[in-house]
Design an enzyme around this catalytic site. Structure first.
Site, PDB file in Angstrom:
ATOM      1  N   HIS A 189     -14.450  12.962  13.025  1.00 21.84           N
ATOM      2  CA  HIS A 189     -13.980  13.894  11.973  1.00 21.84           C
ATOM      3  C   HIS A 189     -12.619  13.465  11.420  1.00 21.84           C
ATOM      4  CE1 HIS A 189     -17.101  16.656  13.537  1.00 21.84           C
ATOM      5  NE2 HIS A 189     -16.666  16.242  14.724  1.00 21.84           N
ATOM      6  N   SER A 310       1.318  -2.586  -8.392  1.00 23.64           N
ATOM      7  CA  SER A 310       1.177  -1.605  -9.462  1.00 23.64           C
ATOM      8  C   SER A 310       2.023  -2.057 -10.634  1.00 23.64           C
ATOM      9  CB  SER A 310       1.648  -0.243  -8.952  1.00 23.64           C
ATOM     10  OG  SER A 310       2.054   0.565 -10.035  1.00 23.64           O
ATOM     11  N   LYS A 316       4.385  -0.582  -4.558  1.00 21.07           N
ATOM     12  CA  LYS A 316       2.976  -0.485  -4.161  1.00 21.07           C
ATOM     13  C   LYS A 316       2.355  -1.806  -3.722  1.00 21.07           C
ATOM     14  CE  LYS A 316       0.599   2.670  -4.317  1.00 21.07           C
ATOM     15  NZ  LYS A 316      -0.044   3.323  -5.470  1.00 21.07           N
ATOM     16  N   GLU A 323     -11.279  -1.150  -1.972  1.00 19.48           N
ATOM     17  CA  GLU A 323     -11.768  -0.106  -2.887  1.00 19.48           C
ATOM     18  C   GLU A 323     -12.915  -0.615  -3.741  1.00 19.48           C
ATOM     19  OE1 GLU A 323      -7.472   2.168  -3.293  1.00 19.48           O
ATOM     20  OE2 GLU A 323      -8.004   0.590  -4.674  1.00 19.48           O
TER      21      GLU A 323
END
Ligand code: ARG
Length: 487
Positions: A189, A310, A316, A323
């Protein structure tokens, strides 16, 4: 109707006669512009829009090596059946090899008017070698031809994907070996559950990938059957040696029902399912890595070469590769669903809907190829932060189950032990202290003064020694087993 003078009437009749004659001649000598494969029946060129709508050569050109191999095997069987002279066979084989080289070197001119790769190659062959080229299609239809080509394409793609998966497994295995003793929390979980090692965690993906490989090998076995000789749907009145053709093409045997062989696309559906599941596995791996690379976890860092920055936020370092892997899984599943939807409700045998099998197939194969390549490279260069992993695993709550097991060893039934430890956890929370420092005798006299040993992380892992559990020794054993397996 106005009255015609004699000459006008004569001209009108001549005009009519000329029109009838032109139409007659057109059927005797069909429009040379009509598609050459079916020029006998047609007098008109296919509409431009229909050509654009129906062409598949812009994507099925990928079948060319398989189409050529299939045609050579077919021509050899024709020669053996005395339908071609040896000289004609040699002309065909040489012509096809030349076409193959032209395609490989980008010299071949594909034409949409010729619809697909099969007709492009056949037309080019006939242009090149003349009459012998127009004998090649004897006892064959594009229907058994395309079924053969796609099976050969799938077989080739499976072999290449199998070795790419093995490459990714090796990258995971190398990291598992580096981190066989790196302790981190295992989650359920997405809540910290129990301690494991990074080696054990990474080997879980090696296991999944192994099942994907088994499924691919199984699919390969089932699809390795030659449909050539099934004709358009009902075989042929001209019998060629099907077994010899199958053998030359590396098939294990020949299909046993011509209608099924023409209509069947199960092997593509199976293949796309396996690639979807493989994609789902890699998507889960990606999700783990995305979490591990977040500041909140801080367990891992991907190399600069496998992350992106970024354009706005200078700090970043984004896990875009992970992804994209997660995102591309949607395409893999979409391709499977597109094919199943196209197949559903098709009557036997060939229907043009079946041409829609190719783009999903090619897209999934090319997508997964890149996914596997980039992930293997990225994982090989990933760094794990051993201290951060350990810090997260040092949360004594991760050993609450071990504390219950301790009570079980003292004779307490597990349900009661679970309740007592639950109470201890609540009490620790209330007193703003940790489970390992709480005075457990307040909870129950079943807790002795030896509970300290329970809260030793190394000891807790060593105790997980049953086969499949993450003791150091087990993980090292698994690493050795995989090394042999993947060698
Ligand atoms: N390009 C076609 C396909 O991929 C080849 C088979 C064409 N057969 C036919 N009867 N029109 O499905």
């Amino acid at each position: 109707m106005p009255q015609l003078d004699l000459w006008s009437w004569v001209y009108l009749q001549l005009g009519r006669f000329a029109a009838i004659l032109a139409a007659r001649l057109a059927t005797l000598h069909p429009n040379p512009e009509a598609p050459f494969m079916w020029k006998g029946r047609f007098t008109q060129q296919t509409a431009d829009l229909v050509q654009r709508y129906g062409e598949s050569v812009s994507y099925d050109w990928r079948l060319f090596p398989h189409d050529i191999a299939g045609s050579i095997a077919h021509a050899r069987a024709q020669m053996n059946a005395r339908l071609l002279t040896e000289e004609e066979f040699v002309q065909i084989e040489t012509g096809l090899r030349e076409i193959e080289r032209e395609i490989e070197e980008g010299e071949f001119e594909f034409s949409n008017e010729l619809e697909d790769i099969h007709m492009n190659i056949e037309a080019a062959l006939t242009r090149k070698i003349g009459p012998a080229g127009s004998k090649l299609h004897t006892a064959r239809s594009r229907n058994d031809q395309v079924a053969t080509d796609t099976r050969l394409y799938c077989r080739f793609a499976i072999d290449s994907i199998l070795s790419l998966i093995a490459g990714l497994q090796k990258a995971l295995l190398a990291q598992a070996e580096n981190h066989a003793a790196t302790i981190l929390p295992g989650y359920t979980h997405l809540q910290r559950g129990q301690p494991v090692t990074a080696g054990h965690h990474l080997l879980a993906y090696v296991e999944m990938l192994e099942r994907d490989k088994q499924r691919l090998s199984d699919c390969r076995k089932r699809l390795n059957v030659c449909p050539l000789g099934s004709g358009a749907l009902a075989g042929s009145t001209i019998n060629l040696d099907r077994s010899a053709i199958a053998q030359e093409l590396g098939f294990d045997g020949v299909s046993t029902n011509s209608m099924d062989a023409i209509a069947d696309r199960d092997y593509i559906a199976e293949f796309l399912f396996i690639l979807s599941l493989l994609g789902a596995h890699l998507s889960r791996l990606s999700e783990d890595l995305i979490l591990w690379c977040s500041a909140e976890f801080g367990f891992a860092a991907l190399s600069d070469r496998h992350t992106t920055g970024s354009s706005l936020m200078p700090q970043k370092k984004n896990p875009d590769v992970c992804e994209l892997t997660r995102g591309k899984t949607g395409r893999l599943v979409g391709n499977l669903v597109a094919l199943l939807t196209a197949l559903k409700g098709l009557p036997l045998t060939y229907n043009r809907d079946l041409q829609e099998d190719k783009e999903p197939l090619f897209d999934s194969v090319e997508t997964i190829t890149l996914v596997l390549e980039v992930n293997a490279e990225m994982i090989a260069s990933m760094d794990l932060n051993i201290e951060n992993c350990r810090k997260a695993a040092e949360d004594p709550l991760l050993l609450a189950t071990d504390l219950a097991d301790y009570l079980v060893r003292k004779g307490v039934p597990f349900r009661d032990a679970h309740e007592l430890v639950g109470k201890a956890v609540a009490c620790a929370e209330e007193q703003d202290t940790t489970l390992d420092t709480l005075d457990l005798s307040l909870i129950s006299d079943k807790f002795g003064n030896d509970t300290e040993s329970v809260f030793n992380l190394e000891g807790a892992l060593r105790a997980r020694s049953n086969p499949g559990s993450p003791s150091f020794e087990n993980v090292m054993g698994e690493i050795q087993r995989w090394k042999v397996e993947l060698a």
